[in-house]
Design a protein around this motif. Structure first.
Motif, PDB file in Angstrom:
ATOM      1  N   THR A  76      26.225  31.304  37.447  1.00  6.78           N
ATOM      2  CA  THR A  76      26.373  31.311  38.901  1.00  6.78           C
ATOM      3  C   THR A  76      27.609  31.888  39.470  1.00  6.78           C
ATOM      4  O   THR A  76      27.543  32.882  40.351  1.00  6.78           O
ATOM      5  CB  THR A  76      26.529  30.002  39.409  1.00  6.78           C
ATOM      6  OG1 THR A  76      25.275  29.062  39.080  1.00  6.78           O
ATOM      7  CG2 THR A  76      26.697  29.492  40.926  1.00  6.78           C
ATOM      8  N   ARG A  77      28.651  32.029  38.743  1.00  3.84           N
ATOM      9  CA  ARG A  77      29.935  32.671  39.059  1.00  3.84           C
ATOM     10  C   ARG A  77      29.532  33.984  38.833  1.00  3.84           C
ATOM     11  O   ARG A  77      30.303  34.919  39.988  1.00  3.84           O
ATOM     12  CB  ARG A  77      31.070  32.270  38.290  1.00  3.84           C
ATOM     13  CG  ARG A  77      31.659  30.638  38.558  1.00  3.84           C
ATOM     14  CD  ARG A  77      32.812  30.539  37.780  1.00  3.84           C
ATOM     15  NE  ARG A  77      32.917  30.843  36.610  1.00  3.84           N
ATOM     16  CZ  ARG A  77      33.583  31.926  35.941  1.00  3.84           C
ATOM     17  NH1 ARG A  77      34.536  32.607  36.700  1.00  3.84           N
ATOM     18  NH2 ARG A  77      33.555  32.099  34.741  1.00  3.84           N
ATOM     19  N   CYS A  78      29.046  34.561  37.954  1.00  4.79           N
ATOM     20  CA  CYS A  78      28.641  36.040  37.800  1.00  4.79           C
ATOM     21  C   CYS A  78      27.623  36.442  39.065  1.00  4.79           C
ATOM     22  O   CYS A  78      28.051  37.640  39.572  1.00  4.79           O
ATOM     23  CB  CYS A  78      27.968  36.292  36.443  1.00  4.79           C
ATOM     24  SG  CYS A  78      29.067  36.255  35.068  1.00  4.79           S
ATOM     25  N   VAL A  79      26.774  36.001  39.467  1.00 11.40           N
ATOM     26  CA  VAL A  79      25.941  36.226  40.325  1.00 11.40           C
ATOM     27  C   VAL A  79      26.741  36.140  41.632  1.00 11.40           C
ATOM     28  O   VAL A  79      26.482  37.073  42.497  1.00 11.40           O
ATOM     29  CB  VAL A  79      24.601  35.391  40.524  1.00 11.40           C
ATOM     30  CG1 VAL A  79      23.712  35.734  41.713  1.00 11.40           C
ATOM     31  CG2 VAL A  79      23.683  35.284  39.198  1.00 11.40           C
ATOM     32  N   ALA A  80      27.414  35.218  41.961  1.00 13.16           N
ATOM     33  CA  ALA A  80      28.204  35.141  43.226  1.00 13.16           C
ATOM     34  C   ALA A  80      29.049  36.193  43.363  1.00 13.16           C
ATOM     35  O   ALA A  80      29.353  37.056  44.210  1.00 13.16           O
ATOM     36  CB  ALA A  80      29.172  33.876  43.193  1.00 13.16           C
TER      37      ALA A  80
END
Length: 274
Positions: A76-80
């Motif tokens: 999720t942090r990567c996609v954000a």
């Protein structure tokens, strides 16, 4: 089929990210397993970005064995970070099967995501019977054949069990991981973490991820470990969780919601021919 995709990681916990917002790729389970295979592209999880009427996108996560994963903190942090660079927005909201995840882009490849309120009731983990989730009394054995009995269960979008041990290197997680992941208590299997409390502010961990195996890092495991440590009076509301390649900072706010802050890698453009 040629698919344009991205490769990213958080502390070595790596992902192939496929954007489905403008073009739908219908991949079957075998194709998902192939993409995750280290002899092909290779990753811990495959992530689909999907269109939503809400802010910013829907996410779907698949483990390397082709199974669906409910949540993935590092992913999720990567996609954000990826979407922030696309639309120049410092606040990204992503929707998953387990709810809404809000991320703040702090700059210098640093992202903080609010994971939400952890669940600790037996039926929310879920377990198949009413047990004390603070201590499941599951037995693991170290390399010297010494028994350790314990295990605290927490759900942070997916089920976790955390064992607090004297030395995480004393245990063969490749052997223990699959045994506990498939333990009869867990109808949906579970992620398995070995944790060593170094101080009130630092815990060192090793993680066996449900459906993916040994992983260099796991965001939801970091969150589960911080919650389990707090429940057991081992740490305060803020602690760093240390993996082989670095740390994630976990804090639990006044509403009991978990926040996870840590680095993400640069974005690599890849092409998949499958």
């Amino acid at each position: 089929m040629d698919i344009k995709a991205f490769k990213m990681d958080g502390l070595g916990n790596d992902f192939v990210i496929i954007d489905q917002r403008n073009q739908i790729y219908n991949l079957n389970k075998d194709q998902i397993i192939k993409i995750c295979d280290r002899s092909f592209i290779g990753c811990d999880q495959l992530i689909f970005i999907q269109k939503t009427d809400r802010k910013d996108a829907n996410l779907e996560f698949y483990n390397s064995d082709g199974s669906v994963s409910g949540a993935c903190g590092n992913g999720t942090r990567c996609v954000a970070d990826l979407l922030s660079k696309e639309n120049n927005d410092k606040e990204i909201i992503l929707w998953t099967s387990t709810g809404r995840l809000k991320s703040q882009i702090l700059g210098d490849n640093l992202v903080e995501t609010e994971i939400g309120i952890p669940k600790t009731n037996w039926n929310e983990i879920p377990l198949n019977e009413d047990l004390n989730t603070k201590n499941l009394n599951i037995k693991i054995i170290n390399k010297d054949n010494i028994e350790h009995v314990g295990g605290t269960a927490v759900n942070v979008g997916n089920p976790h069990i955390v064992f607090f041990v004297d030395n995480i290197e004393d245990y063969d997680l490749k052997k223990i991981g699959p045994e506990v992941e498939n333990h009869e208590y867990f109808p949906e299997k579970c992620n398995v973490t070995l944790a060593k409390v170094v101080s009130k502010k630092l815990i060192r961990v090793k993680v066996w991820e449900r459906g993916a195996g040994l992983t260099k890092a796991c965001g939801t495991a970091a969150c589960a470990t911080a919650v389990a440590a707090n429940i057991n009076g081992l740490t305060d509301k803020k602690t760093d969780i240390e993996f082989a390649l670095g740390k994630l900072s976990i804090s639990i706010d006044e509403n009991n919601s978990i926040h996870m802050k840590g680095p993400v890698s640069d974005i690599k453009n890849i092409e998949i021919n499958i």
